[in-house]
Scaffold this motif. Structure first.
Motif, short mmCIF file in Angstrom:
data_model
loop_
_atom_site.label_atom_id
_atom_site.label_comp_id
_atom_site.label_asym_id
_atom_site.label_seq_id
_atom_site.Cartn_x
_atom_site.Cartn_y
_atom_site.Cartn_z
N TYR A 165 -102.92 -19.48 -35.90
CA TYR A 165 -101.77 -20.02 -36.62
C TYR A 165 -100.77 -18.88 -36.82
O TYR A 165 -101.14 -17.72 -36.97
CB TYR A 165 -102.20 -20.61 -37.96
CG TYR A 165 -103.22 -21.71 -37.83
CD1 TYR A 165 -102.82 -23.04 -37.76
CD2 TYR A 165 -104.58 -21.41 -37.76
CE1 TYR A 165 -103.76 -24.05 -37.63
CE2 TYR A 165 -105.52 -22.42 -37.62
CZ TYR A 165 -105.10 -23.74 -37.55
OH TYR A 165 -106.04 -24.74 -37.41
N ALA A 180 -95.96 -16.42 -30.19
CA ALA A 180 -96.82 -17.56 -29.87
C ALA A 180 -96.86 -17.83 -28.38
O ALA A 180 -97.94 -18.06 -27.79
CB ALA A 180 -96.34 -18.80 -30.62
N GLN A 184 -100.09 -17.55 -26.02
CA GLN A 184 -100.52 -18.75 -25.31
C GLN A 184 -100.67 -18.47 -23.82
O GLN A 184 -101.64 -18.93 -23.19
CB GLN A 184 -99.51 -19.88 -25.53
CG GLN A 184 -99.89 -21.20 -24.84
CD GLN A 184 -98.89 -22.30 -25.12
OE1 GLN A 184 -99.04 -23.06 -26.07
NE2 GLN A 184 -97.84 -22.37 -24.32
N ILE A 190 -102.82 -21.70 -29.59
CA ILE A 190 -101.93 -21.68 -30.73
C ILE A 190 -102.05 -23.04 -31.43
O ILE A 190 -101.67 -24.07 -30.89
CB ILE A 190 -100.47 -21.42 -30.32
CG1 ILE A 190 -100.39 -20.13 -29.48
CG2 ILE A 190 -99.58 -21.32 -31.55
CD1 ILE A 190 -100.88 -18.89 -30.18
N ILE A 193 -97.48 -23.45 -35.77
CA ILE A 193 -96.45 -22.45 -36.11
C ILE A 193 -95.61 -23.00 -37.25
O ILE A 193 -95.08 -24.11 -37.16
CB ILE A 193 -95.52 -22.14 -34.92
CG1 ILE A 193 -96.30 -21.85 -33.65
CG2 ILE A 193 -94.60 -20.96 -35.26
CD1 ILE A 193 -95.39 -21.66 -32.44
N VAL A 296 -94.43 -23.81 -26.25
CA VAL A 296 -95.65 -23.65 -27.06
C VAL A 296 -96.16 -25.03 -27.48
O VAL A 296 -95.50 -25.77 -28.21
CB VAL A 296 -95.38 -22.78 -28.30
CG1 VAL A 296 -96.65 -22.68 -29.15
CG2 VAL A 296 -94.92 -21.39 -27.87
#
Length: 377
Positions: A165, A180, A184, A190, A193, A296
Motif C-alpha cells: 500500500y 507504485a 509494479q 500494489i 494507493i 497501476v
C-alpha cells in the motif's frame, strides 16, 4: 463523496536495521552517536510513538547516498506485516515523528491502527540521511531514491511484501503513482494507493492553477479584471521555465512582463522554488503522472480538501475519473469541506488562504484513510 467537518484539522547496495533502543547507539564522540549505521546528534532523541515500535535502518543507493529508513510497527506485531509506503511533501526536513505536528500525528495513528507496517525514507540530507543537500536534490533522483530504498525495505524480515500500500501527501501525491508503477513493473502487487494534496494534471497545469489561486485569493492586492492578463503572462513564463528548462532569471530578461511575473511567484527565491532547486520542478514537469495512474492496477483513494491553499479540485478529480473509467469502481473520491491543504479547518476560503486561525482535523482525515484501507483489504 463529500465530507463536512464541523469540529472545533536500481537495487540498493546496503541495508541495515536496528530497533529504537538506546542500546542500539554506539558512541562516536560526546556530540554524536551511531544509530543503525548513520551518525546522529547525541542529544537528538529517537522517535517514540505510543503503541508503536520504530526500527531504524540505512539504505545506500546506487549513487552513493545513505538514507535513513524507519519501519514503524504496532506494538505486539508477531508476524510480518504488509507495508504502507509513505511519499512526502516538497519541503525539506525530517519525517520522524514529533508530538504536536498534525502530519506526523496522522502517520503515528496510521502506524498504530492500520495493521500495516509504516515505511518511511528520509530524503538525502534530511534527518540522519547523508547525500546531496535537500535544496540541491532534483526530482528524478528523489524518485529513484524512494524506489531503491523501498525495494530494500520490502526484503526486511518484518515485512510481508505480498501486498503493498502507498500513501502520498501533498506533492508526494505525484511521486506515489511513479513509485507504485515502478514497483509494479518489478513484480510487486500494489494493493492500494491513497493520496491527498496533489492532482494528476501536468505539472505545468498545476503551477498555472497554483498561480490562479494565488491571484484570486488576494482580493486586496489583485483586481479581478487583472487576472486574465496575469494568467496569460504566467502561462508564458512557466512554459519557458518548466517546459523549456530556462532559469527564471533568464526568462525575466525577456520582457518587463516576464520580470514582473518572476518577482511575484509564490515561494520562488533567488536559487530555489519552495526550497527545492529549479531542476526539481523542471523534471517534475516532464513526468506523465496520468500515465502512471492509468497503468497501476490498484484501488485508489483521492482526498481533496475544499479550502486547499495550493491545489485545484480538478487535478484530484482527474485521477479518480481516469481510474474509474479504466477500472470501474476502483477509485474513491472524497471532498473534505472547509479544510485546507494541511488538514486545518477554516471558516471561509480567504481565511484559509491567509492561514489565519484554523483548527486541526488531521484525525478526521486519517480516519478516511483507515476506513478505506479496511474496505479494500
Amino acid at each position: 463523496m463529500r465530507i463536512g467537518i464541523h469540529l472545533a484539522g536500481i537495487g540498493a547496495c546496503l541495508y541495515a536495521i536496528t530497533s529504537t533502543t538506546i542500546a542500539a547507539q554506539n558512541s562516536v564522540n560526546e556530540n554524536t552517536a551511531m544509530v543503525a549505521g548513520l551518525p546522529r546528534a547525541a542529544d537528538r532523541p529517537l522517535e517514540k510513538i505510543e503503541g508503536v515500535t520504530s526500527h531504524y535502518g540505512v539504505v545506500e543507493t546506487s549513487d552513493g547516498a545513505r538514507l535513513r529508513t524507519i519501519i514503524a510497527l504496532p506494538e505486539g506485531a508477531d508476524e510480518p506485516l504488509h507495508p504502507l509506503l509513505f511519499t512526502q511533501w516538497v519541503s525539506c526536513g525530517s519525517i520522524e515523528y514529533r508530538e504536536g505536528s498534525g502530519s506526523r500525528e496522522s502517520l503515528a495513528k496510521l502506524a498504530r491502527e492500520s495493521g500495516l507496517a509504516l515505511l518511511r525514507v528520509e530524503r538525502s540530507s534530511d534527518g540522519d540521511s547523508v547525500g546531496p543537500a535537500c535544496d540541491k536534490l532534483d526530482y528524478d533522483t528523489e524518485v529513484t531514491h524512494y524506489i531503491e530504498a523501498f525495494e530494500a525495505l520490502l526484503k526486511d524480515e518484518r515485512i510481508n511484501a505480498g501486498k503493498i500500500y502507498i500513501l502520498g501527501s501533498s506533492l508526494g501525491s505525484t511521486t506515489a503513482p511513479l513509485v507504485a508503477h515502478a514497483l509494479q513493473k518489478k513484480g510487486y502487487d500494489i494493493a492500494g494507493i491513497a493520496i491527498q494534496g496533489g492532482g494528476g494534471e501536468t505539472y505545468y497545469e498545476r503551477m498555472l492553477s497554483f498561480d490562479r489561486i494565488y491571484l484570486e485569493r488576494r482580493p486586496d492586492e489583485v483586481a479581478p479584471e487583472d487576472i486574465h492578463d496575469e494568467i496569460i503572462a504566467r502561462a508564458k513564463f512557466h512554459y519557458e521555465y518548466l517546459v523549456n528548462d530556462r532559469h527564471p532569471d533568464e526568462v525575466a530578461k525577456d520582457s518587463a512582463a516576464m520580470a514582473a511575473v518572476r518577482a511575484d511567484i509564490l515561494g520562488m527565491g533567488e536559487k530555489d522554488h519552495y526550497g527545492r532547486p529549479f531542476a526539481w520542478h523542471q523534471q517534475a514537469a516532464k513526468q506523465n503522472f496520468l500515465a502512471a495512474w492509468a497503468a497501476v492496477d490498484a484501488p485508489v483513494l483521492v482526498i481533496y480538501n475544499a479550502f486547499d491553499q495550493f491545489e485545484a479540485e480538478y487535478g484530484h478529480k482527474l485521477i479518480a475519473d481516469t481510474v474509474n473509467r479504466l477500472r470501474p469502481g476502483a477509485a474513491t473520491f472524497i471532498i473534505q469541506d472547509n479544510v485546507g491543504h494541511s488538514d486545518m479547518r477554516y471558516d471561509d476560503i480567504i481565511a484559509a488562504y491567509t492561514m489565519e486561525g484554523g483548527e486541526p482535523v488531521w484525525e478526521q482525515s486519517t480516519n478516511v484513510v483507515l476506513n478505506w484501507l479496511e474496505k479494500i483489504r
